[in-house]
Design a protein around this motif. Structure first.
Motif, short mmCIF file in Angstrom:
data_model
loop_
_atom_site.label_atom_id
_atom_site.label_comp_id
_atom_site.label_asym_id
_atom_site.label_seq_id
_atom_site.Cartn_x
_atom_site.Cartn_y
_atom_site.Cartn_z
N ALA A 53 43.82 52.46 40.85
CA ALA A 53 43.42 53.35 42.35
C ALA A 53 43.37 51.71 43.31
N VAL A 54 43.45 50.85 43.14
CA VAL A 54 43.77 50.38 44.74
C VAL A 54 44.82 50.09 44.93
N LEU A 55 46.02 49.64 44.47
CA LEU A 55 47.27 48.83 44.46
C LEU A 55 48.02 51.00 44.54
N GLY A 56 47.45 51.87 45.09
CA GLY A 56 48.21 53.22 44.93
C GLY A 56 49.04 54.39 44.01
N GLY A 57 48.11 53.70 43.08
CA GLY A 57 48.77 54.81 41.95
C GLY A 57 49.58 53.94 41.07
N ARG A 58 49.67 52.54 41.21
CA ARG A 58 51.16 52.29 40.11
C ARG A 58 50.05 51.56 39.08
N ARG A 59 51.08 51.84 38.21
CA ARG A 59 50.41 51.31 37.03
C ARG A 59 50.43 49.47 36.15
N GLY B 59 23.57 46.74 41.53
CA GLY B 59 24.54 47.04 42.57
C GLY B 59 25.82 47.22 42.44
N THR B 60 27.02 47.53 43.28
CA THR B 60 27.78 47.67 43.17
C THR B 60 29.33 47.11 42.87
N LEU B 61 29.76 46.78 42.20
CA LEU B 61 30.42 45.75 42.13
C LEU B 61 32.34 46.13 43.47
N ILE B 62 32.47 46.12 43.96
CA ILE B 62 33.86 46.68 44.97
C ILE B 62 34.74 45.31 45.07
N VAL B 63 35.97 46.45 44.61
CA VAL B 63 36.84 45.32 43.96
C VAL B 63 38.00 45.92 45.20
N VAL B 64 38.58 44.78 46.45
CA VAL B 64 39.28 45.15 46.55
C VAL B 64 40.43 44.10 46.82
N ASN B 65 41.78 45.17 47.05
CA ASN B 65 43.12 44.45 48.13
C ASN B 65 42.94 43.11 48.79
N HIS B 66 43.86 41.98 49.35
CA HIS B 66 43.56 41.43 49.49
C HIS B 66 44.39 41.07 50.60
N ILE B 67 44.74 41.22 51.86
CA ILE B 67 46.37 40.63 52.50
C ILE B 67 45.33 40.37 54.21
N SER B 68 44.23 39.80 54.59
CA SER B 68 44.20 38.55 55.52
C SER B 68 42.93 38.35 55.56
N PRO C 80 36.78 50.87 43.55
CA PRO C 80 37.99 50.45 44.23
C PRO C 80 37.58 51.13 45.29
N VAL C 81 38.13 49.57 46.14
CA VAL C 81 38.35 50.51 47.74
C VAL C 81 40.33 49.02 48.36
N ALA D 267 49.49 46.74 50.45
CA ALA D 267 48.46 47.29 49.49
C ALA D 267 49.02 47.17 48.74
N ASP D 268 50.62 47.07 48.05
CA ASP D 268 50.74 48.37 46.84
C ASP D 268 51.16 46.44 46.13
N GLN D 269 50.76 45.85 46.05
CA GLN D 269 51.64 44.33 45.35
C GLN D 269 50.38 43.67 44.81
N GLY D 270 50.40 42.29 43.75
CA GLY D 270 49.59 41.31 43.19
C GLY D 270 49.41 42.29 41.76
N SER D 271 48.06 41.68 41.60
CA SER D 271 47.48 42.03 40.16
C SER D 271 46.17 41.80 40.31
N PHE D 272 45.24 42.15 39.32
CA PHE D 272 44.01 42.35 39.57
C PHE D 272 43.71 41.11 38.23
N ARG D 273 43.17 40.02 38.63
CA ARG D 273 41.87 39.16 37.77
C ARG D 273 40.94 39.99 36.61
N ARG D 274 40.29 39.64 35.76
CA ARG D 274 39.76 40.71 34.64
C ARG D 274 38.25 40.28 34.73
N ALA D 275 38.07 38.96 34.69
CA ALA D 275 37.18 37.82 35.08
C ALA D 275 35.45 38.52 35.78
N THR D 276 35.65 39.08 36.96
CA THR D 276 34.56 39.70 37.49
C THR D 276 34.46 41.23 36.79
#
Length: 303
Positions: free
Chosen positions: A275-281, A105-114, A212-213, A190-199
């Protein structure tokens, strides 16, 4: 590790939210309910009341479906009905974003707002959702999430993390696509926060592609925060804001798929976050190679 009173940003967060950290696995957001504001004048009360009635009807229909709600076709239909009842316009991806069937399957990783992120995703494709255990207890959303086949995890015990990664690996290896929120908490834009790596380790172990979505919300075509569900906000307060919001739209943007070939979970998470957060490194991370082009997925309803 400092075992005394919180200092610096931790102290500021505690002062703003009234919450003390519960341990090293607690995930903080600087966003509070004050971040959620109307970008346009509120809709008339008559419109709000009609939307509320339509939303209640859509929720009742979904809950009445019981276990049948997890059927892919029915799940997508219910999610679209919920979004439409709230007067929210859907934009962006419309034909699914999983990699074609035949492998993991595909792991779909998404930012979280609401809380709206969940029906917004399911309205595009009926994937399995991975969510924190607390979501199962939320009013309305919790019941819908359980019937939708959401896979709940307990973040309170870090010793459970390897088991959770192993279970997610199994889901992906079996061909099921899973959507996760690697930020582990909500932010108002949609341009804040950071990703945890476990998943991302689960994707590597299963040989699964990562999609990335980005989800973002606008009012009158301009970025807005009225849909945000942050900090100590309540579902009722959030629902009232959404019901009264004029010209609210949700956009779901699917970015090119990533593979784990030649990468570790740190690099994979950094690429997806960028990719998800809009090109921010991501801060504190070195530059990593650009992702290799991946074929666009065909339209389908595979889970």
């Amino acid at each position: 590790m400092n075992g005394g009173a919180p200092t610096g940003r931790a102290a500021t967060r505690e002062a703003r939210t009234g919450r003390a950290p519960t341990g090293p696995w607690d995930v903080w957001s600087d966003c509070t309910p004050d971040c959620a504001t109307h970008g346009l004048p509120k809709a008339p009360l008559t419109h709000t009341a009609r939307r509320g009635a339509a939303f209640a009807h859509a929720v009742r229909r979904a809950l009445t479906d019981g276990g049948r709600m997890a059927d892919p076709v029915r799940l997508t239909a219910h999610a679209r009905a919920l979004i439409a009842a709230l007067g929210i316009r859907r934009e962006g991806a419309a034909d699914g974003f999983t990699v074609p069937a035949g492998g993991p399957g595909t792991l779909i990783v998404v930012n979280h707002i609401s809380w709206l992120d969940i029906p917004a995703l399911l309205a595009v494709e009926p994937v399995t959702l991975l969510a924190k255990r607390e979501v199962g207890g939320w009013p309305v959303v919790g019941g819908l999430a359980r019937r939708a086949g959401t896979y709940f995890i307990d973040r309170s015990d870090p010793r459970r993390l390897p088991d959770t990664v192993g279970e997610l690996t199994g889901l992906l290896a079996s061909g099921r696509s899973v959507a996760v929120f690697p930020q582990a908490t909500t932010w108002c834009t949609a341009d804040q926060g950071s990703f945890r790596r476990a998943t991302f380790q689960a994707a590597l172990d299963a040989g699964a592609p990562v999609r990335p979505v980005t989800i973002d919300y606008t009012q009158g075509g301009r970025p807005g925060t009225v849909a945000a569900f942050c900090g100590e906000d309540t579902f009722v307060a959030s629902l009232r804001r959404v019901l009264a919001a004029r010209a609210l739209a949700v956009r779901v943007t699917a970015h090119p798929a990533l593979t784990g070939e030649g990468r570790d979970r740190r690099e994979l998470a950094a690429l997806a976050e960028r990719a998800v957060l809009g090109g921010r490194r991501p801060s504190g991370l070195p530059e990593v190679p650009a992702p290799r082009p991946a074929p666009e997925p065909a339209a389908h309803q595979h889970v």
